[in-house]
Design a protein around this motif. Structure first.
Motif, PDB file in Angstrom:
ATOM      1  N   ALA B  18       0.857  -1.194   0.000  1.00  0.00           N
ATOM      2  CA  ALA B  18       0.000   0.000   0.000  1.00  0.00           C
ATOM      3  C   ALA B  18       0.887   1.237   0.000  1.00  0.00           C
ATOM      4  CB  ALA B  18      -0.914  -0.003   1.222  1.00  0.00           C
ATOM      5  N   ARG B  19       0.548   2.197  -0.842  1.00  0.00           N
ATOM      6  CA  ARG B  19       1.331   3.439  -0.915  1.00  0.00           C
ATOM      7  C   ARG B  19       0.411   4.645  -0.939  1.00  0.00           C
ATOM      8  NH1 ARG B  19       4.584   1.059   0.562  1.00  0.00           N
ATOM      9  NH2 ARG B  19       6.726   0.648  -0.046  1.00  0.00           N
ATOM     10  N   GLY B  20       0.648   5.530   0.002  1.00  0.00           N
ATOM     11  CA  GLY B  20      -0.072   6.807   0.015  1.00  0.00           C
ATOM     12  C   GLY B  20      -1.583   6.667   0.006  1.00  0.00           C
ATOM     13  N   VAL B  21      -2.077   5.691   0.793  1.00  0.00           N
ATOM     14  CA  VAL B  21      -3.515   5.424   0.748  1.00  0.00           C
ATOM     15  C   VAL B  21      -4.286   6.433   1.603  1.00  0.00           C
ATOM     16  CG1 VAL B  21      -5.321   3.758   1.298  1.00  0.00           C
ATOM     17  CG2 VAL B  21      -3.178   2.978   0.276  1.00  0.00           C
ATOM     18  N   HIS B  22      -5.273   7.047   0.977  1.00  0.00           N
ATOM     19  CA  HIS B  22      -6.146   7.996   1.668  1.00  0.00           C
ATOM     20  C   HIS B  22      -7.586   7.551   1.507  1.00  0.00           C
ATOM     21  CE1 HIS B  22      -3.396  11.475   2.405  1.00  0.00           C
ATOM     22  NE2 HIS B  22      -2.685  10.830   1.495  1.00  0.00           N
ATOM     23  N   LYS B  23      -8.384   7.749   2.558  1.00  0.00           N
ATOM     24  CA  LYS B  23      -9.832   7.599   2.435  1.00  0.00           C
ATOM     25  C   LYS B  23     -10.479   8.747   3.185  1.00  0.00           C
ATOM     26  CE  LYS B  23     -13.712   5.924   1.246  1.00  0.00           C
ATOM     27  NZ  LYS B  23     -14.096   5.831  -0.174  1.00  0.00           N
ATOM     28  N   HIS B  24     -11.136   9.605   2.442  1.00  0.00           N
ATOM     29  CA  HIS B  24     -11.773  10.764   3.065  1.00  0.00           C
ATOM     30  C   HIS B  24     -13.282  10.643   2.942  1.00  0.00           C
ATOM     31  CE1 HIS B  24      -7.911  13.222   1.993  1.00  0.00           C
ATOM     32  NE2 HIS B  24      -7.679  12.222   2.819  1.00  0.00           N
ATOM     33  N   TYR B  25     -13.982  10.898   4.040  1.00  0.00           N
ATOM     34  CA  TYR B  25     -15.440  11.036   4.000  1.00  0.00           C
ATOM     35  C   TYR B  25     -15.725  12.493   4.291  1.00  0.00           C
ATOM     36  CZ  TYR B  25     -15.521   5.941   4.393  1.00  0.00           C
ATOM     37  OH  TYR B  25     -15.331   4.597   4.189  1.00  0.00           O
ATOM     38  N   GLY B  26     -15.862  13.289   3.245  1.00  0.00           N
ATOM     39  CA  GLY B  26     -16.018  14.729   3.446  1.00  0.00           C
ATOM     40  C   GLY B  26     -14.778  15.266   4.138  1.00  0.00           C
ATOM     41  N   ALA B  27     -14.976  15.914   5.277  1.00  0.00           N
ATOM     42  CA  ALA B  27     -13.838  16.502   5.982  1.00  0.00           C
ATOM     43  C   ALA B  27     -13.113  15.476   6.852  1.00  0.00           C
ATOM     44  CB  ALA B  27     -14.330  17.662   6.834  1.00  0.00           C
ATOM     45  N   ILE B  28     -13.729  14.302   7.003  1.00  0.00           N
ATOM     46  CA  ILE B  28     -13.120  13.302   7.887  1.00  0.00           C
ATOM     47  C   ILE B  28     -12.117  12.467   7.100  1.00  0.00           C
ATOM     48  CG2 ILE B  28     -13.592  11.281   9.314  1.00  0.00           C
ATOM     49  CD1 ILE B  28     -16.454  12.549   9.669  1.00  0.00           C
ATOM     50  N   HIS B  29     -10.887  12.432   7.591  1.00  0.00           N
ATOM     51  CA  HIS B  29      -9.854  11.638   6.948  1.00  0.00           C
ATOM     52  C   HIS B  29      -9.696  10.318   7.707  1.00  0.00           C
ATOM     53  CE1 HIS B  29      -7.864  15.338   4.864  1.00  0.00           C
ATOM     54  NE2 HIS B  29      -9.180  15.319   4.774  1.00  0.00           N
ATOM     55  N   ALA B  30     -10.493   9.316   7.307  1.00  0.00           N
ATOM     56  CA  ALA B  30     -10.492   8.035   8.026  1.00  0.00           C
ATOM     57  C   ALA B  30      -9.143   7.351   7.877  1.00  0.00           C
ATOM     58  CB  ALA B  30     -11.609   7.146   7.503  1.00  0.00           C
ATOM     59  N   ASP B  32      -5.293   8.351   6.263  1.00  0.00           N
ATOM     60  CA  ASP B  32      -4.670   9.614   5.865  1.00  0.00           C
ATOM     61  C   ASP B  32      -3.204   9.397   5.489  1.00  0.00           C
ATOM     62  OD1 ASP B  32      -4.590  12.288   5.415  1.00  0.00           O
ATOM     63  OD2 ASP B  32      -4.426  12.878   7.519  1.00  0.00           O
ATOM     64  N   GLY B  33      -2.989   8.742   4.362  1.00  0.00           N
ATOM     65  CA  GLY B  33      -1.616   8.567   3.879  1.00  0.00           C
ATOM     66  C   GLY B  33      -0.918   7.364   4.481  1.00  0.00           C
ATOM     67  N   VAL B  34      -1.448   6.178   4.227  1.00  0.00           N
ATOM     68  CA  VAL B  34      -0.868   4.962   4.828  1.00  0.00           C
ATOM     69  C   VAL B  34      -0.016   4.209   3.807  1.00  0.00           C
ATOM     70  CG1 VAL B  34      -1.466   2.648   5.647  1.00  0.00           C
ATOM     71  CG2 VAL B  34      -2.582   4.647   6.637  1.00  0.00           C
ATOM     72  N   ASP B  35       1.180   3.828   4.234  1.00  0.00           N
ATOM     73  CA  ASP B  35       2.042   2.925   3.464  1.00  0.00           C
ATOM     74  C   ASP B  35       2.155   1.624   4.247  1.00  0.00           C
ATOM     75  OD1 ASP B  35       2.485   5.080   1.841  1.00  0.00           O
ATOM     76  OD2 ASP B  35       4.481   5.520   2.651  1.00  0.00           O
ATOM     77  N   LEU B  36       2.071   0.501   3.554  1.00  0.00           N
ATOM     78  CA  LEU B  36       2.266  -0.790   4.216  1.00  0.00           C
ATOM     79  C   LEU B  36       3.020  -1.721   3.272  1.00  0.00           C
ATOM     80  CD1 LEU B  36      -1.157  -1.819   5.854  1.00  0.00           C
ATOM     81  CD2 LEU B  36       0.932  -1.200   7.066  1.00  0.00           C
ATOM     82  N   ASP B  37       3.915  -2.527   3.822  1.00  0.00           N
ATOM     83  CA  ASP B  37       4.553  -3.602   3.060  1.00  0.00           C
ATOM     84  C   ASP B  37       4.451  -4.851   3.905  1.00  0.00           C
ATOM     85  OD1 ASP B  37       5.947  -2.491   0.608  1.00  0.00           O
ATOM     86  OD2 ASP B  37       6.586  -1.083   2.179  1.00  0.00           O
ATOM     87  N   ILE B  38       3.568  -5.758   3.528  1.00  0.00           N
ATOM     88  CA  ILE B  38       3.409  -6.981   4.317  1.00  0.00           C
ATOM     89  C   ILE B  38       3.950  -8.126   3.478  1.00  0.00           C
ATOM     90  CG2 ILE B  38       1.769  -8.476   5.491  1.00  0.00           C
ATOM     91  CD1 ILE B  38       0.023  -5.915   5.858  1.00  0.00           C
TER      92      ILE B  38
END
Lengths: 271, 313
Positions: B18-30, B32-38
């Motif tokens: 995962a690189r630079g993952v964002h999920k925004h619901y309107g103003a809510i950033h559930a 906010d920029g997640v990187d993962l290497d599993i």
């Protein structure tokens, strides 16, 4: 689109309704009503017993037009919102299935259950009556059953659409009831009201076409216009242009009433 | 984000990326920029408070909800688009608070999901046995306890021998014995090379069992690494607990006075103290010079909970 995925979902929905005896209960309701109408429909006129297929179908149409939309709406209103509210939707959607396949599978399974109970319920009565019916009458009765299935499928399609749009089951059930009131009770009154208020100035020409905007009216017209004797009983025949009164055309309109809400539901569900 | 885990080994290419993952619901950033290497064959923990973004991250990794921005690849392929069926056949998912169909029995439930996954149902009785439900195979889910439903959900996740497992709070509702059995199965799966991502709010349960973990808070990954690496990075004090000979308290306290220790407190028949990791050997040397005055000694590492609060607060 993978057919096997649609079939798996449809199969589950269908067998769920068989197992919980929904299909049996609805079929019995149809059988009981159809038999009572066939044999006691003329009791008000002081006679009992089977009179004619035309009168029987005309009475059945008046009944089915209330009953089938209600049953179809109640069957389908929680198809998607129910899964979502219970919390089982995420697991389903994590499978190798598209949202379109899930929706179509749900619809086809429920439509199968509704069609099966309609055909079983009215078919049983058809078999009982068959001794007293000629081929032409049987053909009309078959047409009535087929149009009843289409009516159910159209309202089920509307119900499934509601179930995609509604945010919770309670709202979905409210919307289903409102939809029933609108199409079955309010729509015709509204049309009549417009005609009367404008003293026939507005809407007169368009009226027959406006009726196509209501699947319940399409069902009514389909059945009435296929019966010579009954046609004259209803004033409709005087305003309904013969070019529109073709069973295959009205059948296509019914199919559009099935396809359009499903297409809207599918569009919405994918977003 | 701080990745302080050892460099990836050759065998450990990222299976979940995962690189630079964002999920925004309107103003809510559930998220906010997640990187993962599993990496392949890893048992990976994702921990965080409720609302930290774990479940949202899970749903995005499964392709259930679209990303606002960023990229997620599972075994090199995107979870949405043309490859999604192939990816999902490799993946097993146990959602938090799983809901199954009350009117189906255990075997029918597995059969339904096996069909959707496009795998044979021949293994289903063995799967039920593996999760300890063989006796309830023909009973309707309606009659199952919460723990049994959870186990059936786990069996469902194992359908088709997935290469990757997403387990969201998998031990909810399980009794201690079932939890032990559950982790025994996870160890077997890890030996078979299955990659697993697990969330849990019971940190004590997870800390001895995961290979690595990420701590999430406010939609971000605050730290990633082995539990030990995170402890060292947080540099939380160790806790020493001593059992002393009668009357030795003052002597021991005097000995410790010159050392970098804190929070010395008397306990019945003993003494407890904290010291930094760097002073551990000095303290041990000083204590062993006291001979019989110290009867017993326990050194406690900070718990994952201490580490967690260190990173997430």
């Amino acid at each position: 689109m993978e057919f096997s995925q649609i079939a798996t979902i449809a199969g589950k929905e269908f067998w769920d309704r068989i197992r919980n005896r929904w299909v049996l209960a609805v079929a019995l309701v149809f059988t009981a009503f159809a038999l009572s109408i066939a044999y006691f429909g003329a009791a008000q006129q002081g006679t009992v017993g089977f009179r004619s297929i035309e009168v029987t179908i005309a009475s059945l149409v008046s009944l089915v037009i209330y009953l089938i939309p209600l049953i179809a709406l109640l069957l389908g209103f929680d198809a998607i919102v129910g899964e979502r509210e219970r919390g089982s939707l995420d697991l389903l959607l994590s499978m190798p299935i598209t949202r379109g396949e899930l929706l179509l599978g749900k619809y086809l399974g429920l439509a199968g259950a509704l069609a099966f109970s309609t055909i079983a319920g009215f078919g049983l009565v058809g078999i009982v009556l068959s001794a007293q019916l000629d081929l032409n009458a049987l053909f009309h009765y078959f047409g009535f059953m087929l149009s009843s299935v289409l009516l159910g499928c159209a309202f089920l399609s509307l119900a499934v659409m509601l179930s995609v749009f509604a945010s919770d089951r309670t709202r979905a059930s409210g919307m289903a009831i409102a939809m029933w009131f609108f199409f079955v009770l309010v729509f015709d009154l509204l049309l009549l009201g417009v005609l009367v208020v404008t003293a026939g100035q507005w809407g007169g020409e368009a009226l027959p076409y406006m009726l196509l905007l209501n699947p319940a009216d399409v069902f009514r017209i389909l059945n009435i216009f296929s019966l010579e004797d009954v046609r004259t009983l209803y004033g409709l025949s005087t305003v309904f242009p013969p070019s529109l009164a073709r069973p295959w055309l009205l059948g296509l309109v019914m199919l559009a009433w099935i396809a359009a809400p499903l297409a809207i539901a599918s569009w919405r569900f994918r977003r | 984000m701080a990745d302080i885990s050892p460099a990836p080994t050759e065998a450990g290419n990222p299976v979940i990326f995962a690189r630079g993952v964002h999920k925004h619901y309107g103003a809510i950033h559930a998220v906010d920029g997640v990187d993962l290497d599993i990496r392949a064959g890893e048992l990976f923990g994702l921990i965080g408070h409720n609302g930290a973004g774990k479940s949202t991250m899970f749903k995005m990794m499964l392709g259930l909800i679209p990303l606002t921005a960023g990229e997620i690849r599972i075994d090199g392929a995107s979870v949405v688009g043309g490859d999604f069926r192939a990816v999902r056949r490799k993946v097993g998912y146990l959602p938090e608070n799983i809901v199954l169909y009350d009117n189906l029995n255990g075997l029918e439930t597995l059969q339904f999901f096996a069909r959707l996954k496009g795998v044979s149902s021949a293994d289903n009785p063995r799967l039920l046995e593996r999760v300890g439900l063989a006796h309830a195979a023909k009973r309707r889910v309606r009659e199952y306890s919460k723990g049994m439903r959870q186990r059936l959900g786990f069996a469902q996740a194992l359908l088709g021998r997935p290469r990757i497992l997403f387990l969201d709070e998998p031990t909810t509702g399980l009794d201690p014995e079932a939890i032990r059995g559950f982790y025994a199965i996870l160890r077997e799966l890890r030996d078979e090379g299955v990659t697993m991502v697990i969330t849990s709010h019971i940190l004590a349960e997870i800390q001895e069992r995961v290979d690595r973990l990420s701590i999430m808070a406010a939609g971000k990954v605050q730290a990633t690494g082995t539990v030990q690496a995170l402890r060292e990075r947080m540099n939380l004090p160790l806790r020493f607990e001593l059992q002393l000979a009668p009357g030795a308290f003052d002597t021991v306290r005097a000995t410790l006075a010159d050392l970098p220790v804190s929070a010395i407190e008397a306990r019945d028949g003993g003494l407890a103290l904290r010291c930094g990791r760097e002073a551990k050997m000095k303290v041990l040397a000083a204590l062993s010079s006291l001979g019989d005055l110290v009867r017993d000694l326990t050194v406690r590492e900070p718990s994952l909970e201490d580490v967690f609060f260190g990173f997430s607060d």
